[in-house]
Design an enzyme around this catalytic site. Structure first.
Site, PDB file in Angstrom:
ATOM      1  N   TRP A 117       1.911   1.683  -3.517  1.00 41.37           N
ATOM      2  CA  TRP A 117       0.820   2.246  -4.325  1.00 41.37           C
ATOM      3  C   TRP A 117       0.793   3.771  -4.185  1.00 41.37           C
ATOM      4  O   TRP A 117       0.557   4.502  -5.148  1.00 41.37           O
ATOM      5  CB  TRP A 117      -0.527   1.681  -3.874  1.00 41.37           C
TER       6      TRP A 117
ATOM      7  N   GLU B  39       0.834  -1.210   0.000  1.00 41.68           N
ATOM      8  CA  GLU B  39       0.000   0.000   0.000  1.00 41.68           C
ATOM      9  C   GLU B  39       0.868   1.259   0.000  1.00 41.68           C
ATOM     10  O   GLU B  39       0.520   2.266  -0.620  1.00 41.68           O
ATOM     11  CB  GLU B  39      -0.923   0.002   1.222  1.00 41.68           C
TER      12      GLU B  39
ATOM     13  N   TRP C 246     -20.853  11.123 -20.234  1.00 40.77           N
ATOM     14  CA  TRP C 246     -21.318  10.850 -18.879  1.00 40.77           C
ATOM     15  C   TRP C 246     -22.702  11.442 -18.641  1.00 40.77           C
ATOM     16  O   TRP C 246     -23.092  12.443 -19.258  1.00 40.77           O
ATOM     17  CB  TRP C 246     -20.349  11.422 -17.861  1.00 40.77           C
TER      18      TRP C 246
ATOM     19  N   TRP D 230     -16.296  10.565 -13.168  1.00 41.41           N
ATOM     20  CA  TRP D 230     -15.389  10.397 -12.027  1.00 41.41           C
ATOM     21  C   TRP D 230     -14.888  11.733 -11.499  1.00 41.41           C
ATOM     22  O   TRP D 230     -14.560  11.858 -10.312  1.00 41.41           O
ATOM     23  CB  TRP D 230     -14.201   9.524 -12.430  1.00 41.41           C
TER      24      TRP D 230
ATOM     25  N   TRP E  55      -9.882   7.156  -8.407  1.00 37.88           N
ATOM     26  CA  TRP E  55     -11.102   7.436  -9.165  1.00 37.88           C
ATOM     27  C   TRP E  55     -10.952   7.030 -10.629  1.00 37.88           C
ATOM     28  O   TRP E  55     -11.882   6.470 -11.223  1.00 37.88           O
ATOM     29  CB  TRP E  55     -11.466   8.918  -9.049  1.00 37.88           C
TER      30      TRP E  55
ATOM     31  N   ASN F 221     -11.224   2.377   2.838  1.00 39.74           N
ATOM     32  CA  ASN F 221     -10.738   2.285   1.459  1.00 39.74           C
ATOM     33  C   ASN F 221     -11.596   1.376   0.585  1.00 39.74           C
ATOM     34  O   ASN F 221     -11.838   1.670  -0.587  1.00 39.74           O
ATOM     35  CB  ASN F 221      -9.288   1.792   1.434  1.00 39.74           C
TER      36      ASN F 221
END
Length: 476
Positions: A277, A274, A305, A358, A381, A340
């Site tokens: 990331w 993590e 969208w 998004w 996102w 998360n």
């Protein structure tokens, strides 16, 4: 005697603060004096979001912690030009130290202030500090950057990790000075905090280190098993401290790495990943500087969208009719934080069930999250929306009911944040719309009155989402 300026930004800590360590060592070596300051920007003071209110409460706690050891943090108020011109008119600085930003508006601010200082013949010393590895450290053999996490992670693991650096409080007290005329932002900060509707606790460097110790003692070895269970305390709880710099990512990694061989290495490795990331998304943001407003995968740049504002508001307010989605949004609105796993579920729901961009979700999270990290938020996102680098395929769509049953099986999290559903039987807690009239009466939850029916049909919306991407792909 020369004077050095130490400019704090989002690094509210003493220990393992790169710029601070270098500034203090320089002051000790050269017999210089050190001035601590923070720049309060009016455009951020005006924003009354959870994100900014928590940040300023963290700043206030840091200022108090410094005061306890006899060190003053000066608060400069005004735009960059006004604030720094006042600083330079009130005290003669020879050098300024700070930890730089590599992305977003922080990068633009750094470039501007650095230019301003250099015009005044002031030496500028900036350092990589907010991440374990900077954007230039983990690259391919040919010098290009990674687009996919797995090969990035393999390279990340091989890079040596710098050990944390410590500073004695007494040394800070000896080298630091106070200039009363500089703190023109004192009252502004006090008024901002006093008017905040939420008063957060457990803020600051000491609390960050306590949280790290608690996580390493109680949760890290089961992290891989419990991190997705939304009612469990299975996450590290460190994100808000990393956001404000109450603790460094290096310190976290250093302590985590010492846990190898003491329990489940799977949990330790999963958490270490993590941290990687976090570095990865930071690197991606650096190499795609427009990614806050533009899809990284350009073939999806002009997706059509849905722009239904009422649908978007139902998502923001937690009134979609899907209990786990609604509970997650209420957690965000009430506390400024969201688990998360729930960030992924709510993001998937907005983009794939509501078919809303998004960008709107990312902007809402920016306002509401106290641990908002621009690079990670954008990356997350775009991942959920299937428009970013190394993103989930567009045909893999989270089913909000399945996710609810899997990660909140007993509905405990749902009932915590949606009191209207607290007496609903467990067999209906994930799908209250299946209750008959008698069951609704017994539970005290009348659908359409106490809790909404689902606004959309997931099965239908799933097909529409796939068609949206497939059609756009064929058109492109």
């Amino acid at each position: 005697m020369s004077t050095i300026g130490m400019w704090f930004r989002r690094d509210f800590r003493i220990q393992d603060n790169t710029a601070l360590y270098e500034a203090v060592m320089h002051a000790k070596r050269e017999g210089s004096k050190l001035l601590f300051f923070y720049h309060l920007d009016p455009k951020f003071i005006r924003k009354r979001s959870n994100h900014h209110l928590y940040f300023f409460q963290s700043l206030s706690v840091f200022k108090e912690e410094l005061s306890k050891i006899g060190v003053t943090l000066h608060l400069l108020y005004g735009n960059e030009q006004t604030a720094f011109e006042k600083l330079l008119s009130d005290i003669e600085l020879q050098q300024v130290y700070f930890n730089l930003d590599e992305v977003g508006s922080g990068l633009q601010r750094d470039l501007y202030v650095k230019s301003l200082l250099m015009e005044k013949k002031i030496q500028v010393h900036s350092f990589h500090d907010s991440h374990i590895h900077s954007t230039s450290q983990v690259v391919k053999n040919d010098g290009t950057h990674y687009h996919v996490f797995t090969p990035y992670y393999r390279a990340w693991l091989k890079k040596p990790k710098r050990k944390p650096k410590s500073i004695e409080a007494q040394l800070l007290k000896e080298v630091c000075i106070c200039v009363d005329s500089l703190s023109n932002g004192e009252e502004i900060l006090k008024n901002t905090i006093s008017s905040s509707p939420i008063k957060w606790d457990k803020i600051g460097e000491k609390q960050a280190r306590k949280q790290l110790s608690s996580f390493l003692e109680d949760s890290i070895y089961a992290y891989h098993e419990k991190r997705d269970i939304v009612f469990e305390s299975g996450t590290s709880g460190l994100s808000k401290y990393l956001k404000t710099g109450n603790i460094s990512a290096r310190t976290v990694y250093d302590h985590v790495s010492q846990c190898y061989g003491l329990g489940s290495d799977v949990g330790v490795e999963t958490y270490s990943k993590e941290l990687a990331w976090r570095d990865f998304y930071h690197s991606v943001h650096y190499h795609f500087p427009l990614s806050k407003e533009e899809e990284i995968n350009l073939k999806y740049k002009d997706l059509k969208w849905n722009e239904d504002e009422s649908l978007f508001q139902s998502w923001c307010e937690g009134k979609t009719g899907f209990p786990l989605v609604d509970a997650a949004m209420k957690q965000l609105n009430e506390t400024g934080w969201m688990h998360n796993r729930l960030r992924m579920i709510t993001a998937s729901f907005l983009t794939k069930d509501y078919l809303i961009s998004w960008k709107k979700g990312e902007q809402y999270f920016e306002e509401m999250l106290i641990d908002y990290d621009e690079s990670s938020n954008i990356g997350g996102w775009q991942w959920a929306a299937s428009v970013g680098t190394d993103a989930v395929p567009y045909f893999r769509i989270f089913n909000p009911i399945t996710q609810s049953k899997r990660f909140d099986s007993k509905g405990e999290f749902i009932k915590l944040y949606i009191p209207e559903l607290r007496n609903v039987d467990i067999k209906h807690i994930h799908e209250p719309y299946k209750m008959n009239d008698l069951e609704q009466a017994i539970s005290g939850c009348i659908l359409g009155v106490d809790y909404p029916y689902p606004i959309v049909d997931h099965k239908i919306q799933r097909e529409r989402a796939i068609e949206l991407f497939k059609t756009h792909k064929s058109e492109g």
